[in-house]
Design an enzyme around this catalytic site. Structure first.
Site, PDB file in Angstrom:
ATOM      1  CG  ASP A 199      -1.695   1.225   1.456  1.00 14.18           C
ATOM      2  OD1 ASP A 199      -1.465   2.220   0.739  1.00 14.18           O
ATOM      3  OD2 ASP A 199      -2.547   1.223   2.370  1.00 14.18           O
ATOM      4  CD  GLN A 202      -0.558   8.919   3.728  1.00 10.06           C
ATOM      5  OE1 GLN A 202       0.148   9.906   3.530  1.00 10.06           O
ATOM      6  NE2 GLN A 202      -1.876   9.007   3.822  1.00 10.06           N
ATOM      7  CB  CYS A 364      -9.102   5.071   8.068  1.00  9.00           C
ATOM      8  SG  CYS A 364     -10.354   6.139   7.407  1.00  9.00           S
TER       9      CYS A 364
HETATM   10  C1  LIG Z   1      -5.543   7.186   2.235  1.00  6.23           C
HETATM   11  C2  LIG Z   1      -5.026   5.831   2.443  1.00  6.23           C
HETATM   12  C3  LIG Z   1      -5.707   4.707   1.956  1.00  6.23           C
HETATM   13  C4  LIG Z   1      -7.025   4.818   1.247  1.00  6.23           C
HETATM   14  O1  LIG Z   1      -6.919   5.639   0.119  1.00  6.23           O
HETATM   15  P1  LIG Z   1      -8.204   6.197  -0.636  1.00  6.23           P
HETATM   16  O2  LIG Z   1      -7.651   7.264  -1.503  1.00  6.23           O
HETATM   17  O3  LIG Z   1      -9.141   6.726   0.418  1.00  6.23           O
HETATM   18  O4  LIG Z   1      -8.793   5.066  -1.396  1.00  6.23           O
HETATM   19  C5  LIG Z   1      -5.133   3.473   2.165  1.00  6.23           C
HETATM   20  N1  LIG Z   1      -3.968   3.335   2.792  1.00  6.23           N
HETATM   21  C6  LIG Z   1      -3.284   4.383   3.266  1.00  6.23           C
HETATM   22  C7  LIG Z   1      -1.959   4.163   3.939  1.00  6.23           C
HETATM   23  C8  LIG Z   1      -3.796   5.669   3.107  1.00  6.23           C
HETATM   24  O5  LIG Z   1      -3.125   6.715   3.588  1.00  6.23           O
END
Ligand SMILES: *Cc1c(COP(=O)(O)O)cnc(C)c1O
Length: 406
Positions: A199, A202, A364
């Site tokens: 992921d 960031q 989140c």
């Molecule tokens: C913002 C974020 C997400 C989700 O991204 P979206 O643009 O809301 O789909 C997932 N993982 C991380 C680490 C984030 O910062």
């Protein structure tokens, strides 16, 4: 070399008052602002080029297609993918992670295992829980220590022939911690055949990304956190893996032939791009990558690290202020609380009255909050256009909030 006022002049939105005070925008980990060059490309698309892509013989459709495919190649270069067709346009990180978890369904069976970490965003937790529900697989979670640092000896314990997926973020959105993904990937490759998912929501805004060097199988990120419009995002997947896995959404664009006797699928990347894409947004994402390239990734990283260090040093001088992940390697984010003085949202509201935009709450990432036994934090997060004076305003604001709340 680096003229911050010139950069700021490219972001019209920053030049305004909020609640009678100059706007101090420190919520970049939630979404960044967009430079005029990106907005102009977006506007130009809708004023001069708007047409559906990949299906028209007419001139506008061809021009729109060319622009979007040019943007795909900019993304390819940005993350150093081997092929442009390994770059799939999505609407963001959340969609990318759900897509991966869905198309892996047939590859998992009961008692297989998926490894994530304690530092994940809900969008890198829930899709895997859903995959576990579909398949009977189990979720294992790498714990953190009191500095928020991943305890990788648990990864060593967890990895086995049962491990089918390892999915972690490169940088935590809640705390800004930079995870040792090189080490995680190396350990995973050595001890399992798992699919490796990173992921990068960031990290893509802050770091130079090289998916080939990293040797991940999937890398996902959002455009809107790196100066591009909302509703844009990227899923990178290795060619042989994407070719092996089934489609996600069915519909237009993703078929080779379609009949009631059976349908055959288009090749990459279209197999994973069913329906009409966000053409204007995808083209504008290319403009955001141009913006980053023009400023320079090392300039961005050095400036944001300097802001972080400056902010943390001053904040820690405030009595009873705790920074989460204080001793961890971090980028772009400082997450803190005033201990004994109410909740993070009270601090956020007082800062807002002073024109300072920060994020408060759980970001989140409720498991992290549970670990620290708190409801939330105050999070200030930085982008290339933030200044040291803005950090001074933040620190003044936090001191004022402390006085008001105690
Ligand atoms: C913002 C974020 C997400 C989700 O991204 P979206 O643009 O809301 O789909 C997932 N993982 C991380 C680490 C984030 O910062």
């Amino acid at each position: 070399m680096f003229d911050i006022q010139e950069i700021r002049s490219q972001f019209t939105i920053l030049n305004q008052q909020v609640n009678g005070k100059p706007l101090v925008y420190l919520d970049n980990a939630a979404t960044s602002q967009k430079p005029n060059s990106v907005l102009e490309v977006w506007n130009k698309y809708y004023t001069e080029l708007n047409a559906n892509v990949h299906r028209g013989i007419h001139t506008l459709s061809q021009l729109a297609t060319e622009e979007m495919e040019l943007s795909r190649r900019k993304v390819q270069k940005f993350i150093n993918a081997k092929h442009d067709f390994e770059v799939i346009f999505t609407k963001g990180t959340t969609e990318g992670l759900n897509l991966i978890a869905y198309i892996l369904t047939q590859k998992l069976k009961k008692d297989d295992e998926i490894i994530i970490s304690y530092l994940e965003h809900h969008s890198n937790i829930v899709p895997w829980q859903l995959l576990c529900e579909r398949t009977g697989a189990k979720l294992r979670v790498i714990p953190i220590d009191e500095n928020g640092i991943l305890q990788l000896d648990y990864l060593d314990q967890y990895l086995s022939e049962k491990t089918k997926v390892v999915s972690v973020n490169q940088v935590s959105n809640a705390l800004g911690i930079v995870n040792p993904i090189e080490e995680i990937i190396a350990k995973t490759r050595k001890n399992s055949d798992a699919y490796i998912v990173i992921d990068g929501a960031q990290s893509a805004p802050h770091f130079t990304i090289d998916v080939q060097k990293m040797d991940c199988d999937f890398f996902v990120f959002s455009g809107h956190k790196m100066y591009a419009p909302m509703g844009t995002g990227i899923l990178y997947g290795k060619q042989e893996i994407l070719e092996d896995l089934p489609p996600f959404h069915g519909g237009g664009e993703m078929i080779a032939t379609c009949s009631f006797d059976g349908t055959t699928y288009a090749g990459l990347p279209f197999k994973y791009e069913a329906g009409t894409p966000n053409v204007g947004g995808n083209i504008a994402l290319g403009a955001a990558i141009d913006f980053i390239g023009k400023v320079g990734q090392s300039t961005i990283q050095n400036h944001e690290n300097a802001l972080l260090e400056y902010a943390q040093r001053q904040l820690l001088e405030i009595e009873n202020l705790k920074v989460y992940g204080e001793k961890a390697n971090r980028t772009g984010v400082v997450s803190f609380n005033l201990e004994g003085t109410g909740i993070s949202s009270d601090v956020g509201m007082i800062l807002d009255k002073m024109g300072i935009a920060v994020r408060t709450g759980h970001h989140c990432t409720q498991p992290i909050m549970d670990f620290f036994n708190i409801a939330g934090t105050v999070r200030a997060s930085f982008a290339i256009y933030n200044t040291f004076e803005e950090i001074d305003s933040l620190v003044e604001g936090v001191k004022k909030a402390q006085r008001m709340l105690s």
